[in-house]
Design a protein around this motif. Structure first.
Motif, short mmCIF file in Angstrom:
data_model
loop_
_atom_site.label_atom_id
_atom_site.label_comp_id
_atom_site.label_asym_id
_atom_site.label_seq_id
_atom_site.Cartn_x
_atom_site.Cartn_y
_atom_site.Cartn_z
N VAL A 13 -25.51 3.69 -30.69
CA VAL A 13 -24.15 4.55 -30.88
C VAL A 13 -23.42 4.49 -29.63
CG1 VAL A 13 -23.33 6.75 -31.62
CG2 VAL A 13 -25.30 5.81 -32.69
N ASP A 15 -19.22 5.53 -27.98
CA ASP A 15 -17.90 6.00 -27.99
C ASP A 15 -17.15 5.50 -26.80
OD1 ASP A 15 -18.62 7.89 -26.30
OD2 ASP A 15 -18.45 9.52 -27.75
N ALA A 51 -17.09 7.40 -32.70
CA ALA A 51 -18.25 6.89 -32.46
C ALA A 51 -18.45 5.70 -33.50
CB ALA A 51 -19.51 7.81 -32.26
N LEU A 53 -20.98 1.70 -33.82
CA LEU A 53 -22.31 1.14 -33.53
C LEU A 53 -22.08 -0.19 -32.80
CD1 LEU A 53 -24.46 1.21 -36.94
CD2 LEU A 53 -24.43 2.90 -35.03
N ILE A 119 -19.34 7.77 -36.59
CA ILE A 119 -20.95 8.00 -36.69
C ILE A 119 -20.83 9.31 -35.89
CG2 ILE A 119 -23.14 7.31 -35.54
CD1 ILE A 119 -21.92 5.17 -37.45
N ARG A 128 -20.99 11.11 -27.51
CA ARG A 128 -22.05 10.60 -28.29
C ARG A 128 -22.52 9.03 -27.93
NH1 ARG A 128 -18.48 12.95 -32.67
NH2 ARG A 128 -19.48 14.46 -33.90
N GLY A 138 -26.42 9.55 -28.00
CA GLY A 138 -26.87 8.57 -29.29
C GLY A 138 -27.77 8.74 -30.14
N VAL A 150 -28.77 7.30 -40.14
CA VAL A 150 -27.66 7.42 -39.50
C VAL A 150 -26.45 8.19 -40.25
CG1 VAL A 150 -25.82 6.57 -37.88
CG2 VAL A 150 -28.19 5.64 -37.95
#
Length: 324
Positions: A13, A15, A51, A53, A119, A128, A138, A150
């Motif tokens: 994860v 950002d 956020a 992946l 996310i 995040r 994360g 998730v």
């Protein structure tokens, strides 16, 4: 929710990263290729810092447990939705029960799975993003693995009316096995000989296998030091200086036949000769360079570095206006 059936090689994860903690030893982390990551959020109408992946080389297999809209950007991946090919750089509607499979990247290193609403994992120090070295942020501070669940944000209003929207070709990044990286000379480059600087700039370097989110290693050429004694307290090796703070993008010379370029999970300081710093606008290019990629370093001025950064921001702003 995304239910992870297979986490892939390294799915994190990420950002835009943390701010204001580097002086305390906490690197920014965040998306390695911020341009590709930003394009995914812009395409979905998300705020640019939502956020997503981040996928490294080999992607995950995911069971979708919530109807939403996604976009996949970055390094070109083989993408399949319920066994059928699915596009990158385009908004895709996924239904509850769908199986999304992202396999190996043909070029580049980092790909991004962005989702409408982002996310949802807890903020840690204002971000995040995942910093795996300290298990910070994360998803529990680590890469995703089979069995993880998730949480996703709620799809943004109106997003389902924009299925099939695509990033225009002229905004897509290129993924090459031979790149030029612009950098600003300085910090402790005075410790490198004139011949060493000339060779550093005129030679072709190759990305090493040990490269990761902390740093990239380069070899294949030389950057010789001046024959002077290291300053008091710096150690006995010609590559040693008195400890300094390393900027993100710093290019260190730990020995005459190797370079270390610090990325977004970088250590915050140390005592290696630092020949200069990669410009912000080219950090994405570094992050997408695969092992053995050929690299040349191009010296630019601070003004040119600032101009390149502003041009990149302007390009993203223009695209945002265009898609709206």
């Amino acid at each position: 929710m995304f239910y992870i059936l297979d986490g892939g090689l390294q799915t994190l994860v990420q950002d835009m990263g943390r701010k204001d903690y580097y002086h305390l030893g906490v690197p920014p982390s965040g998306a390695a290729d911020r341009y590709s990551y930003s394009l995914g959020n812009i395409l979905l109408g998300n705020p640019v810092d939502y956020a997503a992946l981040e996928i490294t080389l080999l992607g995950p297999k995911i069971e979708v447990r919530k109807k939403t809209v996604i976009a996949i950007t970055g390094a070109p991946l083989e993408v399949k939705l319920n066994g059928n090919p699915a596009p990158m750089w385009e908004t895709i509607c996924v239904q509850e029960g769908d199986i999304l499979t992202l396999r190996s990247a043909q070029k580049g290193v980092k790909s991004y799975l962005c989702v409408s609403g982002g996310i949802q994992v807890p903020h840690v120090l204002g971000s995040r993003s995942t910093y795996t070295l300290s298990q910070l942020g994360g998803f529990h501070g680590r890469k995703l693995q089979a069995g993880d669940e998730v949480t996703l944000g709620e799809p943004l209003p109106g997003v389902f009316h924009h299925i099939g929207m695509r990033i225009p070709d002229e905004y897509l990044p290129k993924f090459s096995s031979s790149v030029d990286i612009r950098m600003v000379m300085g910090i402790s480059s005075y410790r490198v000989s004139d011949e060493g600087i000339k060779t550093f700039l005129n030679s072709e370097w190759q990305v090493g296998l040990e490269s990761n989110n902390i740093a990239y290693r380069y070899s294949g050429a030389t950057a010789s030091f001046k024959s002077i004694d290291p300053p008091f307290g710096a150690g006995n090796n010609a590559s040693n200086t008195v400890d300094i703070v390393y900027p993100i993008g710093a290019i260190m010379v730990p020995n005459e036949e190797e370079l270390i370029l610090l990325l977004r999970d970088a250590t915050t300081g140390g005592g290696f000769v630092t020949i200069g710093t990669t410009i912000n606008a080219d950090m994405d290019v570094v992050a997408q360079s695969r092992p053995h990629a050929k690299t040349r370093f191009i010296a630019v001025t601070v003004d040119q570095a600032i101009e390149a950064r502003m041009q990149k921001k302007k390009k993203l702003s223009t695209l945002q206006s265009l898609l709206r």
